[in-house]
Motif scaffolding. Structure first.
Motif, PDB file in Angstrom:
ATOM      1  N   GLN A 459       5.090  -6.399  10.446  1.00 59.57           N
ATOM      2  CA  GLN A 459       4.385  -7.677  10.545  1.00 59.57           C
ATOM      3  C   GLN A 459       3.232  -7.673   9.539  1.00 59.57           C
ATOM      4  O   GLN A 459       2.067  -7.498   9.886  1.00 59.57           O
ATOM      5  N   THR A 460       3.603  -7.874   8.287  1.00 58.43           N
ATOM      6  CA  THR A 460       2.615  -7.797   7.232  1.00 58.43           C
ATOM      7  C   THR A 460       3.053  -8.634   6.043  1.00 58.43           C
ATOM      8  O   THR A 460       4.245  -8.883   5.852  1.00 58.43           O
ATOM      9  N   GLY A 461       2.088  -9.100   5.259  1.00 57.06           N
ATOM     10  CA  GLY A 461       2.387 -10.038   4.189  1.00 57.06           C
ATOM     11  C   GLY A 461       2.990  -9.430   2.942  1.00 57.06           C
ATOM     12  O   GLY A 461       3.690 -10.106   2.197  1.00 57.06           O
ATOM     13  N   VAL A 462       2.731  -8.153   2.670  1.00 56.35           N
ATOM     14  CA  VAL A 462       3.273  -7.455   1.506  1.00 56.35           C
ATOM     15  C   VAL A 462       3.802  -6.110   1.961  1.00 56.35           C
ATOM     16  O   VAL A 462       3.106  -5.376   2.669  1.00 56.35           O
ATOM     17  N   VAL A 463       5.034  -5.780   1.569  1.00 59.58           N
ATOM     18  CA  VAL A 463       5.601  -4.467   1.865  1.00 59.58           C
ATOM     19  C   VAL A 463       6.136  -3.881   0.569  1.00 59.58           C
ATOM     20  O   VAL A 463       6.926  -4.512  -0.132  1.00 59.58           O
ATOM     21  N   TRP A 464       5.705  -2.674   0.240  1.00 61.27           N
ATOM     22  CA  TRP A 464       6.238  -1.947  -0.911  1.00 61.27           C
ATOM     23  C   TRP A 464       7.266  -0.926  -0.437  1.00 61.27           C
ATOM     24  O   TRP A 464       7.111  -0.331   0.640  1.00 61.27           O
ATOM     25  N   VAL A 465       8.294  -0.704  -1.213  1.00 62.44           N
ATOM     26  CA  VAL A 465       9.299   0.317  -0.916  1.00 62.44           C
ATOM     27  C   VAL A 465       9.220   1.384  -2.002  1.00 62.44           C
ATOM     28  O   VAL A 465       9.410   1.103  -3.189  1.00 62.44           O
ATOM     29  N   ASN A 466       8.875   2.589  -1.578  1.00 61.78           N
ATOM     30  CA  ASN A 466       8.760   3.755  -2.473  1.00 61.78           C
ATOM     31  C   ASN A 466       7.768   3.515  -3.615  1.00 61.78           C
ATOM     32  O   ASN A 466       7.959   3.983  -4.749  1.00 61.78           O
ATOM     33  N   THR A 467       6.725   2.792  -3.323  1.00 66.20           N
ATOM     34  CA  THR A 467       5.621   2.580  -4.268  1.00 66.20           C
ATOM     35  C   THR A 467       4.438   2.044  -3.471  1.00 66.20           C
ATOM     36  O   THR A 467       4.536   1.825  -2.262  1.00 66.20           O
ATOM     37  N   TYR A 468       3.302   1.867  -4.146  1.00 67.80           N
ATOM     38  CA  TYR A 468       2.135   1.251  -3.507  1.00 67.80           C
ATOM     39  C   TYR A 468       1.269   0.654  -4.601  1.00 67.80           C
ATOM     40  O   TYR A 468       1.283   1.104  -5.743  1.00 67.80           O
ATOM     41  N   TYR A 469       0.530  -0.386  -4.256  1.00 65.28           N
ATOM     42  CA  TYR A 469      -0.363  -1.042  -5.214  1.00 65.28           C
ATOM     43  C   TYR A 469       0.390  -1.453  -6.489  1.00 65.28           C
ATOM     44  O   TYR A 469      -0.114  -1.254  -7.598  1.00 65.28           O
ATOM     45  N   ASN A 470       1.555  -2.006  -6.323  1.00 69.88           N
ATOM     46  CA  ASN A 470       2.335  -2.421  -7.479  1.00 69.88           C
ATOM     47  C   ASN A 470       2.723  -3.880  -7.269  1.00 69.88           C
ATOM     48  O   ASN A 470       3.664  -4.178  -6.538  1.00 69.88           O
ATOM     49  N   LEU A 471       1.970  -4.795  -7.893  1.00 67.39           N
ATOM     50  CA  LEU A 471       2.212  -6.227  -7.700  1.00 67.39           C
ATOM     51  C   LEU A 471       2.455  -6.911  -9.034  1.00 67.39           C
ATOM     52  O   LEU A 471       1.526  -7.112  -9.811  1.00 67.39           O
ATOM     53  N   PRO A 472       3.691  -7.265  -9.332  1.00 66.00           N
ATOM     54  CA  PRO A 472       3.925  -8.054 -10.533  1.00 66.00           C
ATOM     55  C   PRO A 472       3.290  -9.425 -10.393  1.00 66.00           C
ATOM     56  O   PRO A 472       3.224  -9.985  -9.296  1.00 66.00           O
ATOM     57  N   ARG A 473       2.809  -9.952 -11.490  1.00 68.35           N
ATOM     58  CA  ARG A 473       2.104 -11.227 -11.458  1.00 68.35           C
ATOM     59  C   ARG A 473       3.036 -12.336 -10.939  1.00 68.35           C
ATOM     60  O   ARG A 473       4.196 -12.421 -11.299  1.00 68.35           O
ATOM     61  N   GLY A 474       2.502 -13.180 -10.082  1.00 70.25           N
ATOM     62  CA  GLY A 474       3.275 -14.273  -9.526  1.00 70.25           C
ATOM     63  C   GLY A 474       3.800 -14.013  -8.135  1.00 70.25           C
ATOM     64  O   GLY A 474       4.300 -14.930  -7.473  1.00 70.25           O
ATOM     65  N   MET A 475       3.702 -12.757  -7.651  1.00 64.26           N
ATOM     66  CA  MET A 475       4.115 -12.468  -6.278  1.00 64.26           C
ATOM     67  C   MET A 475       3.025 -12.939  -5.320  1.00 64.26           C
ATOM     68  O   MET A 475       1.841 -12.640  -5.523  1.00 64.26           O
TER      69      MET A 475
END
Length: 507
Positions: A459-475
């Motif tokens: 129950q969260t707005g962003v979930v990373w799979v096998n990474t962290y702090y990785n946000l491509p622009r526009g997400m």
């Protein structure tokens, strides 16, 4: 907040090595005193009072800002209201070129702004250079293109045509925090301006010098009144701004406690809000995970921006069969982090942003022990040679943590991470979701079915799979539950900065 792409944070030495080169922000980067920016001019506050700002790593004085009040807010809102009709009707090309020129100017002075952000906030020069500045620049670049994508629709009926228009709201109040002030200002200003709104911005009174320098850099680009900045204490500026009858929207990033007050103020005039609030994000490590990579990213999450990040993965749930192996790797990675002078290029953990935050985080070390947790690493003050007044803390790993402990439920906002063992996936997910927050999280697993299944249940707005702090622009980025509402960093936020108007034309 968006953060660094995955990278190794450990240095060569396996200890808390310390950087000792001491450098304040070079002279000339800051003015001695900054005014309020209202209607295109720098002015003193109605109160006549100022607030001193210091370097948290050295204790040195940096500059003074104005302690604004309700009278200053009224002047700023009046200027924004007067500027709105012309700005709302401005050509798309004009708004696009202004946003692109802001990005160009920031890019040209990346080194200066990075040094200023490091000096005022205590973050490392490396983080400011490779994260804060590129992301701030990227906001203006991204939203410069959105001016053409923000359009209405037509609907055909047998006897009429229906048109929908997207129109700007008017005067927008924006309130930003102290952890990434330049990036926060960019995240708020770029979409609001692209949509045709005018702005009154209130930055945090403890860390805001880069925001004021940004306005100095771009003041000649903006028609008077389009952007106004009122500095000051929250109790003097916040309520007056949000409750002002001419404000049409509130955008806030900060604590949940402050958000409750802002929502109450906004309710007086029934205006919409977007809120990006706290987090207690969970990083889930499964038995099949790459433990080395999971440990490196857990270390990055612990020390990035000194843990003063709402999206930090401050709860790490580790499957019991690999718990000890993961914890050993995690401790080893964090032990290698270099603490010290933030302006030193080899430093990876700088100073806490303020004494208040410095003391708050220290208090949680005692809370952890009293609740039965163990301090596997850190848990105290870091003493940096030649910086006796610096607000430095050791990065801390808490082991033996239960999810019902305060350190697992409350947002510490410092370099502190709790490790929690789990056996059953369903029970673990129940604990992961047993939080008032829901901002971010991660799953570490080489079983794609398991990773997808867990990600869907979080129950969260962003979930990373096998990474962290990785946000491509526009997400889109935003929270569930008490982590707030609204989605930033993407086209989605433009819906919150515009009205939809329906026009019906009979045939």
């Amino acid at each position: 907040m968006p953060a660094l792409p995955p990278r190794r944070v450990a240095a060569e030495r396996k200890d808390h090595s310390v950087s000792t080169i001491v450098t304040d922000a070079p002279s000339g980067l800051f003015q001695d005193e900054y005014g309020l920016f209202i209607d295109g001019a720098w002015v003193g506050s109605a109160s006549g009072r100022t607030i001193p700002l210091t370097n948290p790593a050295t204790g040195a004085h940096l500059a003074k800002i104005q302690a604004g009040n309700a009278a200053d807010v009224s002047a700023a809102v009046a200027a924004a209201k007067a500027a709105f009709p012309r700005w709302a009707r401005s050509r798309l090309e004009e708004r696009q070129e202004i946003l692109l020129e802001i990005a160009r100017r920031l890019k040209a002075r990346t080194a200066d702004f990075a040094r200023m952000e490091s000096a005022n906030n205590g973050k490392t020069i490396v983080e400011a250079t490779i994260h804060d500045l590129p992301e701030a620049i990227g906001q203006f670049e991204y939203f410069s293109g959105s001016v053409y994508a923000l359009h209405g629709e037509t609907r055909d009926y047998p006897d009429l045509i229906g048109l929908t228009h997207r129109e700007p709201l008017g005067v927008v109040a924006q309130i930003i925090p102290w952890n990434v002030p330049l990036l926060m200002a960019s995240m708020k200003l770029a979409p609001a301006l692209a949509a045709g709104n005018t702005v009154v911005l209130k930055p945090a009174e403890t860390v805001c010098l880069t925001v004021l320098e940004l306005i100095r850099e771009i003041a000649d680009l903006l028609p008077p009144g389009v952007v106004n900045v009122v500095t000051g204490y929250g109790q003097d500026v916040g309520e007056a701004l949000v409750a002002h009858p001419d404000v049409r929207k509130v955008a806030f990033t900060g604590s949940t406690a402050t958000a409750r007050k802002i929502i109450e103020y906004a309710a007086r005039n029934i205006i919409p809000q977007t809120m990006e609030l706290g987090g207690k994000s969970a990083s889930i490590v499964c038995a099949s995970a790459d433990l080395d990579e999971a440990a490196r990213m857990a270390a990055l999450s612990t020390v990035f921006n000194k843990g003063e990040v709402c999206m930090a993965g401050s709860r790490v749930f580790v499957e019991r069969s690999v718990h000890d192996a993961f914890l050993e790797r995690f401790v080893r990675e964090v032990e290698a982090v270099r603490i010290g002078d933030p302006s030193h290029p080899e430093t990876r953990l700088g100073a806490m942003s303020s004494r208040q935050q410095y003391e708050k985080v220290q208090g949680y070390f005692d809370v952890a022990l009293s609740d039965g947790a163990e301090i596997a690493l850190g848990g105290g003050v870091a003493h940096v040679p030649d910086l006796p007044d610096g607000l430095f803390l050791k990065p801390t790993i808490l082991a033996g943590v239960r999810n019902d402990m305060r350190v697992a439920q409350e947002e510490i906002f410092g370099p502190v991470t709790s490790v929690i063992a789990w056996d059953d996936e369903a029970a673990m997910l129940g604990e992961v979701n047993d939080s008032r927050y829901g901002l971010a999280g991660a799953v570490w697993s080489n079983d794609i079915r398991q990773a997808h299944r867990i990600a869907r249940e979080m129950q969260t707005g962003v979930v990373w799979v096998n990474t962290y702090y990785n946000l491509p622009r526009g997400m889109p980025v935003g929270g569930y539950k008490q982590s707030g509402f609204g989605r930033e960093l993407s086209w989605d936020i433009l819906r919150d900065y515009t009205h939809t108007k329906s026009v019906v034309i009979p045939l």
